[in-house]
Design an enzyme around this catalytic site. Structure first.
Site, PDB file in Angstrom:
ATOM      1  CG  ASP A 116      -1.942  -1.098   1.250  1.00 28.28           C
ATOM      2  OD1 ASP A 116      -1.822  -2.046   0.450  1.00 28.28           O
ATOM      3  OD2 ASP A 116      -2.873  -1.022   2.074  1.00 28.28           O
TER       4      ASP A 116
ATOM      5  CE  LYS B 231      -5.095   1.783   3.147  1.00 28.22           C
ATOM      6  NZ  LYS B 231      -3.879   1.141   3.692  1.00 28.22           N
TER       7      LYS B 231
ATOM      8  CE  LYS C  44      -6.614  -1.582   3.095  1.00 31.34           C
ATOM      9  NZ  LYS C  44      -5.218  -2.040   3.302  1.00 31.34           N
TER      10      LYS C  44
END
Length: 218
Positions: free
Chosen positions: A91, A153, A182
């Site tokens: 990430d 995300k 996400k």
């Protein structure tokens, strides 16, 4: 929605600065027990956690975290190092200064370089929605869609706010179909998890849902 279905979408997360190895072990054990999508942990524990998990749960880590203003070279090194240490998923945080300067071509190029450094591992791009205008969020949906990253995300969980229902719906609407969403930060109940998934999230970055499942005797 049953607990197990929700937990299968959870990146069970521990990114506190004071996290110790015994804390990471617990996160891994819980991730395995509840069949979470992954455990998301600090980079310094990736190798040790991977050896401990023995492939029973995916290991996720973070780069350029939490501020995103590292140079591209540093982010690529971090990604490569994480891969070398056995990370399955990465990430990354975008350069928010570039976003504010509307340097979207640079943002896109950086994500693509990091994606290349991931060597086929899953890349999730954190855009920190709480710091963005609606226009910036929509433009980053386009950028991430073009980048080759697998996920967009919402949040690091370290800024002024986490995921909102409105932002998840917006990201799902404006991001290409092949890019998953996400939601992360502030997910505090089973109902939150259910609603985020219903709005189009594929992953939930949280530690609270596993704790709630434990409290219910699962």
């Amino acid at each position: 929605m049953q607990w197990q279905e929700i937990l299968s979408h959870v990146d069970h997360t521990l990114l506190k600065q004071e996290a110790r190895w015994e804390d990471i072990q617990k996160i891994v054990d819980q991730g395995v027990k509840y069949q979470c999508a992954s455990v998301c942990i600090p980079p310094s524990y990736v190798k040790q956690a991977g050896e401990y998990a023995k492939g029973q749960v995916k290991i996720c880590t973070v780069i350029g975290f939490p501020n995103g203003y590292n140079t591209t070279a540093v982010k690529c090194f971090e990604a490569g190092d994480a891969v070398k240490n056995g990370a399955d998923e990465i990430d990354m945080v975008v350069n928010l200064g570039w976003v504010k300067d509307r340097l979207y071509d640079q943002v896109l190029s950086e994500i693509q370089e990091v994606k290349n450094a991931c060597q086929g591992r899953t890349l999730k791009v954190i855009i920190e929605t709480c710091l963005l205008t609606q226009e910036e969020k929509i433009e980053l949906c386009r950028v991430v869609s073009e980048s080759g990253a697998e996920y967009i995300k919402t949040s690091t969980g370290f800024s002024t706010a986490g995921a909102t229902f409105e932002d998840v719906a917006l990201l799902r609407e404006h991001t290409a179909a092949q890019v998953k969403v996400k939601a992360a930060g502030g997910i505090s109940s089973k109902e939150d998890g259910e609603r985020f998934l219903a709005l189009g999230a594929d992953r939930l970055g949280t530690s609270r849902l596993v704790k709630l499942a434990q409290q219910e005797g699962l």
